[in-house]
Design an enzyme around this catalytic site. Structure first.
Site, PDB file in Angstrom:
ATOM      1  N   ARG A  39      44.086 -17.346  14.061  1.00  0.00           N
ATOM      2  CA  ARG A  39      43.058 -16.488  13.905  1.00  0.00           C
ATOM      3  C   ARG A  39      41.804 -17.067  13.687  1.00  0.00           C
ATOM      4  O   ARG A  39      40.620 -16.977  13.928  1.00  0.00           O
ATOM      5  CB  ARG A  39      43.126 -15.486  12.556  1.00  0.00           C
ATOM      6  N   ASN A  86      46.704 -10.327  12.776  1.00  0.00           N
ATOM      7  CA  ASN A  86      48.033 -10.569  12.940  1.00  0.00           C
ATOM      8  C   ASN A  86      48.618  -9.238  13.055  1.00  0.00           C
ATOM      9  O   ASN A  86      48.337  -8.209  12.387  1.00  0.00           O
ATOM     10  CB  ASN A  86      48.562 -11.324  11.885  1.00  0.00           C
TER      11      ASN A  86
END
EC number: 3.6.1.7
Length: 90
Positions: free
Chosen positions: A18, A36
Site C-alpha cells: 500500500r 487491504n
C-alpha cells in the site's frame, strides 16, 4: 480525467504494498486511495489523466520489491469523486 477501480491479487498484504502504491500515485500525480481487503487482495481507486493512470498500472503490475503480483483487474468507473490527494485507507 478518469477513475480506475483496481483489484490486485498475490502477495500484496504485509509487504509494504500500500505504501508503494501511494508513492507511485504521488509520482504520477494521481488522487484516490488504497486499502487491504478481507480476501487478501488490495483495492485501489485512482483518478487522474489517462497517460498517468497507464504508467501507474505498469508500476502496480510490476509490484514492489517484497510483493508478488499475480493478477490485476482494472475497471474504469463512470464517476469521478474529485479526491484531493492519495491516501492509504485502514
Amino acid at each position: 480525467m478518469l477513475q480506475y477501480r483496481i483489484i490486485v491479487d498475490g502477495r500484496v498484504q504485509g509487504v509494504g504494498f500500500r505504501y508503494f502504491v501511494q508513492m507511485e500515485a504521488d509520482k504520477h500525480k494521481l488522487t484516490g486511495w488504497v486499502r487491504n481487503r478481507d480476501d487478501g487482495t488490495v483495492e485501489i481507486r485512482a483518478e487522474g489523466l489517462e497517460e498517468s493512470l497507464k504508467q501507474f498500472l505498469k508500476a502496480i503490475q510490476k509490484g514492489s520489491p517484497f510483493s508478488k503480483v499475480t493478477d490485476v483487474k482494472v475497471e474504469e468507473t463512470k464517476e469521478l469523486d474529485g479526491f484531493q490527494k492519495f491516501n492509504i485507507s485502514y
